[in-house]
Design a protein around this motif. Structure first.
Motif, PDB file in Angstrom:
ATOM      1  N   GLY A 192       0.818  -1.212   0.000  1.00  0.00           N
ATOM      2  CA  GLY A 192       0.000   0.000   0.000  1.00  0.00           C
ATOM      3  C   GLY A 192       0.846   1.254   0.000  1.00  0.00           C
ATOM      4  N   ASP A 193       1.945   1.232   0.740  1.00  0.00           N
ATOM      5  CA  ASP A 193       2.835   2.394   0.771  1.00  0.00           C
ATOM      6  C   ASP A 193       3.427   2.640  -0.611  1.00  0.00           C
ATOM      7  OD1 ASP A 193       4.363   4.462   2.238  1.00  0.00           O
ATOM      8  OD2 ASP A 193       6.066   3.213   1.702  1.00  0.00           O
ATOM      9  N   LYS A 194       3.751   1.569  -1.329  1.00  0.00           N
ATOM     10  CA  LYS A 194       4.268   1.733  -2.695  1.00  0.00           C
ATOM     11  C   LYS A 194       3.214   2.355  -3.603  1.00  0.00           C
ATOM     12  CE  LYS A 194       7.699  -1.995  -2.535  1.00  0.00           C
ATOM     13  NZ  LYS A 194       8.104  -3.313  -3.076  1.00  0.00           N
ATOM     14  N   ARG A 195       1.951   1.971  -3.417  1.00  0.00           N
ATOM     15  CA  ARG A 195       0.882   2.547  -4.237  1.00  0.00           C
ATOM     16  C   ARG A 195       0.749   4.046  -3.973  1.00  0.00           C
ATOM     17  NH1 ARG A 195      -4.683   0.040  -3.461  1.00  0.00           N
ATOM     18  NH2 ARG A 195      -5.157   1.379  -5.241  1.00  0.00           N
ATOM     19  N   VAL A 196       0.789   4.417  -2.690  1.00  0.00           N
ATOM     20  CA  VAL A 196       0.683   5.835  -2.348  1.00  0.00           C
ATOM     21  C   VAL A 196       1.900   6.593  -2.877  1.00  0.00           C
ATOM     22  CG1 VAL A 196       0.660   7.489  -0.441  1.00  0.00           C
ATOM     23  CG2 VAL A 196      -0.804   5.468  -0.356  1.00  0.00           C
ATOM     24  N   PHE A 197       3.088   6.019  -2.712  1.00  0.00           N
ATOM     25  CA  PHE A 197       4.329   6.617  -3.218  1.00  0.00           C
ATOM     26  C   PHE A 197       4.222   6.910  -4.708  1.00  0.00           C
ATOM     27  CE2 PHE A 197       8.476   5.740  -5.253  1.00  0.00           C
ATOM     28  CZ  PHE A 197       9.291   6.666  -4.632  1.00  0.00           C
ATOM     29  N   ARG A 198       3.745   5.935  -5.468  1.00  0.00           N
ATOM     30  CA  ARG A 198       3.620   6.124  -6.917  1.00  0.00           C
ATOM     31  C   ARG A 198       2.541   7.135  -7.257  1.00  0.00           C
ATOM     32  NH1 ARG A 198       4.353  -0.340  -8.084  1.00  0.00           N
ATOM     33  NH2 ARG A 198       6.621  -0.296  -8.421  1.00  0.00           N
ATOM     34  N   THR A 199       1.454   7.138  -6.487  1.00  0.00           N
ATOM     35  CA  THR A 199       0.380   8.102  -6.731  1.00  0.00           C
ATOM     36  C   THR A 199       0.865   9.528  -6.505  1.00  0.00           C
ATOM     37  OG1 THR A 199      -1.306   6.482  -6.102  1.00  0.00           O
ATOM     38  CG2 THR A 199      -1.934   8.809  -6.026  1.00  0.00           C
ATOM     39  N   LEU A 200       1.608   9.742  -5.421  1.00  0.00           N
ATOM     40  CA  LEU A 200       2.127  11.075  -5.150  1.00  0.00           C
ATOM     41  C   LEU A 200       3.118  11.506  -6.227  1.00  0.00           C
ATOM     42  CD1 LEU A 200       2.634  10.849  -1.280  1.00  0.00           C
ATOM     43  CD2 LEU A 200       0.805  12.009  -2.516  1.00  0.00           C
ATOM     44  N   ARG A 201       3.952  10.592  -6.688  1.00  0.00           N
ATOM     45  CA  ARG A 201       4.879  10.924  -7.772  1.00  0.00           C
ATOM     46  C   ARG A 201       4.125  11.222  -9.062  1.00  0.00           C
ATOM     47  NH1 ARG A 201      10.752   8.071  -8.152  1.00  0.00           N
ATOM     48  NH2 ARG A 201      11.651   9.146  -6.356  1.00  0.00           N
ATOM     49  N   ALA A 202       3.009  10.551  -9.265  1.00  0.00           N
ATOM     50  CA  ALA A 202       2.225  10.801 -10.476  1.00  0.00           C
ATOM     51  C   ALA A 202       1.678  12.219 -10.492  1.00  0.00           C
ATOM     52  CB  ALA A 202       1.085   9.785 -10.580  1.00  0.00           C
ATOM     53  N   HIS A 203       1.359  12.770  -9.330  1.00  0.00           N
ATOM     54  CA  HIS A 203       0.801  14.117  -9.250  1.00  0.00           C
ATOM     55  C   HIS A 203       1.860  15.211  -9.278  1.00  0.00           C
ATOM     56  CE1 HIS A 203      -3.427  13.345  -8.756  1.00  0.00           C
ATOM     57  NE2 HIS A 203      -3.251  12.531  -7.730  1.00  0.00           N
ATOM     58  N   ALA A 204       3.123  14.869  -9.082  1.00  0.00           N
ATOM     59  CA  ALA A 204       4.155  15.882  -8.880  1.00  0.00           C
ATOM     60  C   ALA A 204       4.718  16.439 -10.180  1.00  0.00           C
ATOM     61  CB  ALA A 204       5.297  15.289  -8.047  1.00  0.00           C
ATOM     62  N   ASP A 205       5.070  17.730 -10.134  1.00  0.00           N
ATOM     63  CA  ASP A 205       5.837  18.331 -11.229  1.00  0.00           C
ATOM     64  C   ASP A 205       7.324  18.020 -11.073  1.00  0.00           C
ATOM     65  OD1 ASP A 205       3.613  19.577 -12.411  1.00  0.00           O
ATOM     66  OD2 ASP A 205       3.800  21.311 -11.081  1.00  0.00           O
ATOM     67  N   VAL A 206       7.768  17.867  -9.815  1.00  0.00           N
ATOM     68  CA  VAL A 206       9.175  17.614  -9.523  1.00  0.00           C
ATOM     69  C   VAL A 206       9.262  16.920  -8.179  1.00  0.00           C
ATOM     70  CG1 VAL A 206       9.479  19.902  -8.478  1.00  0.00           C
ATOM     71  CG2 VAL A 206      11.487  18.674  -9.341  1.00  0.00           C
ATOM     72  N   VAL A 207      10.253  16.032  -8.030  1.00  0.00           N
ATOM     73  CA  VAL A 207      10.514  15.347  -6.765  1.00  0.00           C
ATOM     74  C   VAL A 207      11.737  15.998  -6.119  1.00  0.00           C
ATOM     75  CG1 VAL A 207      11.185  13.182  -5.669  1.00  0.00           C
ATOM     76  CG2 VAL A 207       9.533  13.174  -7.555  1.00  0.00           C
ATOM     77  N   LEU A 208      11.570  16.493  -4.899  1.00  0.00           N
ATOM     78  CA  LEU A 208      12.641  17.149  -4.163  1.00  0.00           C
ATOM     79  C   LEU A 208      13.162  16.197  -3.097  1.00  0.00           C
ATOM     80  CD1 LEU A 208      13.931  20.108  -3.847  1.00  0.00           C
ATOM     81  CD2 LEU A 208      12.342  20.346  -1.915  1.00  0.00           C
ATOM     82  N   VAL A 209      14.487  16.002  -3.052  1.00  0.00           N
ATOM     83  CA  VAL A 209      15.054  15.058  -2.092  1.00  0.00           C
ATOM     84  C   VAL A 209      16.443  15.514  -1.670  1.00  0.00           C
ATOM     85  CG1 VAL A 209      16.020  13.574  -3.909  1.00  0.00           C
ATOM     86  CG2 VAL A 209      15.521  12.596  -1.664  1.00  0.00           C
ATOM     87  N   GLY A 210      16.769  15.293  -0.399  1.00  0.00           N
ATOM     88  CA  GLY A 210      18.099  15.595   0.070  1.00  0.00           C
ATOM     89  C   GLY A 210      19.111  14.612  -0.495  1.00  0.00           C
ATOM     90  N   HIS A 211      20.345  15.066  -0.694  1.00  0.00           N
ATOM     91  CA  HIS A 211      21.357  14.197  -1.289  1.00  0.00           C
ATOM     92  C   HIS A 211      21.616  12.958  -0.435  1.00  0.00           C
ATOM     93  CE1 HIS A 211      25.534  12.766  -1.930  1.00  0.00           C
ATOM     94  NE2 HIS A 211      25.142  12.835  -3.187  1.00  0.00           N
ATOM     95  N   GLY A 212      21.626  13.105   0.890  1.00  0.00           N
ATOM     96  CA  GLY A 212      21.871  11.961   1.753  1.00  0.00           C
ATOM     97  C   GLY A 212      20.826  10.877   1.588  1.00  0.00           C
ATOM     98  N   THR A 213      19.567  11.277   1.502  1.00  0.00           N
ATOM     99  CA  THR A 213      18.484  10.313   1.289  1.00  0.00           C
ATOM    100  C   THR A 213      18.589   9.669  -0.084  1.00  0.00           C
ATOM    101  OG1 THR A 213      16.993  11.463   2.801  1.00  0.00           O
ATOM    102  CG2 THR A 213      15.974  10.067   1.128  1.00  0.00           C
ATOM    103  N   ALA A 214      18.867  10.483  -1.103  1.00  0.00           N
ATOM    104  CA  ALA A 214      18.993   9.945  -2.459  1.00  0.00           C
ATOM    105  C   ALA A 214      20.101   8.895  -2.536  1.00  0.00           C
ATOM    106  CB  ALA A 214      19.257  11.077  -3.447  1.00  0.00           C
TER     107      ALA A 214
END
Length: 244
Positions: A58-80
Protein backbone atom coordinates in the motif's frame (compact mmCIF):
# COMPACT_ATOMS: atom_id res chain seq x y z
CA UNK A 1 -7.13 -0.10 0.77
CA UNK A 2 -10.11 1.43 2.56
CA UNK A 3 -10.99 4.92 3.70
CA UNK A 4 -11.29 5.57 7.42
CA UNK A 5 -11.61 9.35 7.25
CA UNK A 6 -12.92 10.92 4.03
CA UNK A 7 -10.92 13.62 2.33
CA UNK A 8 -12.22 16.96 1.16
CA UNK A 9 -14.13 15.25 -1.64
CA UNK A 10 -16.31 13.42 0.85
CA UNK A 11 -16.03 10.06 -0.96
CA UNK A 12 -16.80 6.89 0.99
CA UNK A 13 -15.13 4.13 -1.00
CA UNK A 14 -14.71 0.78 0.72
CA UNK A 15 -11.91 -0.41 -1.57
CA UNK A 16 -9.88 2.20 -3.42
CA UNK A 17 -8.63 1.20 -6.84
CA UNK A 18 -5.87 3.18 -8.58
CA UNK A 19 -8.30 5.76 -9.99
CA UNK A 20 -9.86 6.36 -6.58
CA UNK A 21 -6.42 6.66 -5.00
CA UNK A 22 -5.45 9.27 -7.58
CA UNK A 23 -8.58 11.25 -6.70
CA UNK A 24 -7.87 10.89 -2.98
CA UNK A 25 -4.47 12.58 -3.37
CA UNK A 26 -5.31 15.11 -6.06
CA UNK A 27 -4.26 18.69 -5.33
CA UNK A 28 -5.85 21.92 -6.52
CA UNK A 29 -3.85 23.87 -9.06
CA UNK A 30 -1.10 26.26 -8.12
CA UNK A 31 2.04 26.02 -6.06
CA UNK A 32 2.39 23.49 -3.26
CA UNK A 33 4.98 21.51 -1.34
CA UNK A 34 3.81 18.16 -0.07
CA UNK A 35 6.07 15.87 1.95
CA UNK A 36 5.91 12.06 1.81
CA UNK A 37 7.31 9.88 4.61
CA UNK A 38 6.83 6.42 6.05
CA UNK A 39 7.44 6.04 9.79
CA UNK A 40 7.00 3.43 12.49
CA UNK A 41 4.77 3.89 15.53
CA UNK A 42 7.76 5.22 17.48
CA UNK A 43 8.69 7.77 14.81
CA UNK A 44 11.54 5.85 13.20
CA UNK A 45 11.88 6.43 9.45
CA UNK A 46 14.43 3.73 8.65
CA UNK A 47 15.40 0.17 9.44
CA UNK A 48 19.17 -0.27 9.19
CA UNK A 49 19.43 3.06 7.42
CA UNK A 50 16.74 2.53 4.77
CA UNK A 51 13.02 3.22 4.66
CA UNK A 52 12.26 0.04 2.74
CA UNK A 53 12.07 -1.96 5.95
CA UNK A 54 8.92 -0.01 6.85
CA UNK A 55 7.30 -0.20 3.43
CA UNK A 56 4.28 -2.19 2.29
CA UNK A 57 2.42 -2.76 -0.99
CA UNK A 58 0.00 0.00 0.00
CA UNK A 59 2.83 2.39 0.77
CA UNK A 60 4.27 1.73 -2.70
CA UNK A 61 0.88 2.55 -4.24
CA UNK A 62 0.68 5.84 -2.35
CA UNK A 63 4.33 6.62 -3.22
CA UNK A 64 3.62 6.12 -6.92
CA UNK A 65 0.38 8.10 -6.73
CA UNK A 66 2.13 11.07 -5.15
CA UNK A 67 4.88 10.92 -7.77
CA UNK A 68 2.23 10.80 -10.48
CA UNK A 69 0.80 14.12 -9.25
CA UNK A 70 4.16 15.88 -8.88
CA UNK A 71 5.84 18.33 -11.23
CA UNK A 72 9.18 17.61 -9.52
CA UNK A 73 10.51 15.35 -6.76
CA UNK A 74 12.64 17.15 -4.16
CA UNK A 75 15.05 15.06 -2.09
CA UNK A 76 18.10 15.60 0.07
CA UNK A 77 21.36 14.20 -1.29
CA UNK A 78 21.87 11.96 1.75
CA UNK A 79 18.48 10.31 1.29
CA UNK A 80 18.99 9.94 -2.46
CA UNK A 81 22.34 8.22 -1.87
CA UNK A 82 21.12 5.96 0.96
CA UNK A 83 17.99 4.88 -0.92
CA UNK A 84 19.70 4.40 -4.29
CA UNK A 85 17.60 6.97 -6.11
CA UNK A 86 17.17 6.74 -9.86
CA UNK A 87 15.36 9.07 -12.28
CA UNK A 88 11.57 8.90 -12.04
CA UNK A 89 11.29 7.32 -15.49
CA UNK A 90 13.10 4.24 -14.14
CA UNK A 91 9.73 3.18 -12.65
CA UNK A 92 7.38 2.39 -15.57
CA UNK A 93 4.41 2.03 -13.19
CA UNK A 94 4.75 5.72 -12.28
CA UNK A 95 5.04 6.61 -15.95
CA UNK A 96 1.84 4.76 -16.83
CA UNK A 97 -0.02 6.42 -13.98
CA UNK A 98 1.24 9.88 -14.93
CA UNK A 99 0.21 9.33 -18.55
CA UNK A 100 -3.23 8.13 -17.46
CA UNK A 101 -3.91 11.40 -15.63
CA UNK A 102 -2.65 13.54 -18.50
CA UNK A 103 0.85 14.31 -17.26
CA UNK A 104 4.20 13.75 -18.99
CA UNK A 105 5.48 10.23 -18.39
CA UNK A 106 8.34 11.45 -16.23
CA UNK A 107 9.22 14.21 -13.79
CA UNK A 108 12.62 15.64 -12.85
CA UNK A 109 14.31 15.04 -9.51
CA UNK A 110 15.75 18.04 -7.66
CA UNK A 111 18.57 17.02 -5.32
CA UNK A 112 19.24 19.37 -2.40
CA UNK A 113 22.87 19.56 -1.34
CA UNK A 114 24.58 22.44 0.42
CA UNK A 115 27.94 21.10 -0.76
CA UNK A 116 26.82 20.14 -4.28
CA UNK A 117 27.70 16.56 -3.32
CA UNK A 118 26.21 15.07 -6.48
CA UNK A 119 29.08 14.00 -8.72
CA UNK A 120 29.38 13.46 -12.48
CA UNK A 121 28.83 9.75 -13.09
CA UNK A 122 26.26 9.35 -10.31
CA UNK A 123 23.04 7.73 -11.47
CA UNK A 124 21.20 11.03 -10.87
CA UNK A 125 23.81 13.16 -12.65
CA UNK A 126 21.73 13.29 -15.83
CA UNK A 127 20.16 16.14 -17.82
CA UNK A 128 16.72 15.60 -16.25
CA UNK A 129 18.09 16.29 -12.75
CA UNK A 130 18.28 19.63 -10.98
CA UNK A 131 20.80 20.31 -8.23
CA UNK A 132 19.66 22.78 -5.57
CA UNK A 133 22.71 24.16 -3.79
CA UNK A 134 24.19 27.42 -2.49
CA UNK A 135 26.94 29.85 -3.40
CA UNK A 136 29.31 28.37 -0.78
CA UNK A 137 29.39 25.03 -2.64
CA UNK A 138 32.56 24.26 -4.58
CA UNK A 139 32.43 26.20 -7.86
CA UNK A 140 34.39 23.55 -9.73
CA UNK A 141 31.98 20.81 -8.71
CA UNK A 142 29.02 22.96 -9.73
CA UNK A 143 30.61 23.62 -13.12
CA UNK A 144 31.34 19.93 -13.67
CA UNK A 145 27.74 19.01 -12.97
CA UNK A 146 26.51 21.74 -15.31
CA UNK A 147 28.82 20.34 -18.01
CA UNK A 148 27.20 16.92 -17.42
CA UNK A 149 23.81 18.46 -18.22
CA UNK A 150 22.53 18.87 -14.66
CA UNK A 151 20.63 22.11 -14.06
CA UNK A 152 22.37 23.79 -11.11
CA UNK A 153 20.26 26.20 -9.05
CA UNK A 154 22.20 28.38 -6.63
CA UNK A 155 19.72 29.30 -3.90
CA UNK A 156 21.26 31.04 -0.91
CA UNK A 157 24.74 32.01 0.19
CA UNK A 158 26.03 29.68 2.94
CA UNK A 159 23.12 27.24 2.96
CA UNK A 160 20.22 26.33 0.71
CA UNK A 161 17.38 28.84 1.01
CA UNK A 162 14.26 26.76 0.46
CA UNK A 163 11.81 29.59 -0.33
CA UNK A 164 14.25 30.80 -3.01
CA UNK A 165 14.61 27.22 -4.29
CA UNK A 166 10.84 26.77 -4.59
CA UNK A 167 10.61 30.09 -6.44
CA UNK A 168 13.31 28.92 -8.84
CA UNK A 169 11.47 25.64 -9.47
CA UNK A 170 8.16 27.47 -10.02
CA UNK A 171 9.83 29.75 -12.56
CA UNK A 172 10.56 26.58 -14.54
CA UNK A 173 6.92 25.47 -14.36
CA UNK A 174 7.61 23.02 -11.52
CA UNK A 175 4.97 24.23 -9.08
CA UNK A 176 3.67 21.06 -7.43
CA UNK A 177 6.66 19.79 -5.49
CA UNK A 178 6.85 16.41 -3.78
CA UNK A 179 9.51 16.26 -1.06
CA UNK A 180 10.65 12.75 -0.15
CA UNK A 181 13.01 13.67 2.68
CA UNK A 182 15.11 13.13 4.55
CA UNK A 183 14.53 14.35 8.10
CA UNK A 184 16.96 17.29 7.84
CA UNK A 185 15.19 18.58 4.74
CA UNK A 186 11.76 18.17 6.36
CA UNK A 187 12.97 20.06 9.45
CA UNK A 188 14.38 22.85 7.29
CA UNK A 189 11.17 23.06 5.26
CA UNK A 190 9.03 23.29 8.39
CA UNK A 191 11.30 25.97 9.86
CA UNK A 192 11.05 27.91 6.60
CA UNK A 193 7.24 27.53 6.66
CA UNK A 194 7.04 26.23 3.12
CA UNK A 195 5.27 22.90 3.76
CA UNK A 196 1.64 22.69 2.65
CA UNK A 197 0.94 19.01 3.23
CA UNK A 198 2.42 16.03 5.08
CA UNK A 199 1.55 12.58 3.73
CA UNK A 200 2.65 10.18 6.44
CA UNK A 201 2.36 6.40 6.18
CA UNK A 202 2.40 4.90 9.68
CA UNK A 203 3.70 1.32 9.77
CA UNK A 204 2.62 -0.98 12.64
CA UNK A 205 6.18 -1.47 13.88
CA UNK A 206 8.44 -0.40 16.74
CA UNK A 207 12.03 0.10 15.60
CA UNK A 208 13.92 2.33 18.02
CA UNK A 209 16.07 3.66 15.21
CA UNK A 210 18.07 6.88 15.66
CA UNK A 211 16.72 7.93 12.26
CA UNK A 212 13.66 9.96 13.26
CA UNK A 213 11.03 11.89 11.35
CA UNK A 214 12.62 15.20 12.29
CA UNK A 215 16.32 15.96 12.56
CA UNK A 216 15.89 17.91 15.81
CA UNK A 217 13.65 20.20 17.82
CA UNK A 218 11.77 22.88 15.89
CA UNK A 219 11.79 26.51 16.93
CA UNK A 220 8.00 26.40 17.19
CA UNK A 221 5.56 23.52 17.47
CA UNK A 222 3.84 22.74 14.16
CA UNK A 223 0.29 21.43 14.43
CA UNK A 224 -0.84 19.83 11.15
CA UNK A 225 -4.54 19.30 10.54
CA UNK A 226 -5.69 15.76 9.70
CA UNK A 227 -7.79 15.64 6.52
CA UNK A 228 -7.70 12.00 5.40
CA UNK A 229 -6.88 8.51 6.68
CA UNK A 230 -6.67 5.35 4.57
CA UNK A 231 -5.82 1.87 5.83
CA UNK A 232 -4.45 -1.36 4.39
CA UNK A 233 -2.94 -4.34 6.24
CA UNK A 234 -2.69 -2.32 9.45
CA UNK A 235 -0.77 0.53 7.80
CA UNK A 236 -2.35 3.97 8.14
CA UNK A 237 -1.95 6.42 5.27
CA UNK A 238 -2.55 9.86 6.71
CA UNK A 239 -2.81 13.17 4.95
CA UNK A 240 -2.26 16.36 6.95
CA UNK A 241 -2.66 19.99 5.90
CA UNK A 242 0.07 22.21 7.32
CA UNK A 243 -0.88 25.83 7.97
CA UNK A 244 2.01 28.19 7.28
Amino acid sequence: MRRLLPGAGGEDTADLDDDALVRAYRLPGGRSLRVDFVASLDGSVAVQGRSGGLGSPGDKRVFRTLRAHADVVLVGHGTAAAEGYRPVDADPAVGRLRTAIGRPASAPIAVVSRRASLAPGDRLAVPSTLLVTCAAADAGRRAALADAGVTVLVCGEDDVDLPTALDALAERGLEQVLCEGGPALLSAALEARVVDELDLSIAPALVGSPDRLLAGALTEVVRPRLVQVLEEDGVLFTRYAVDR
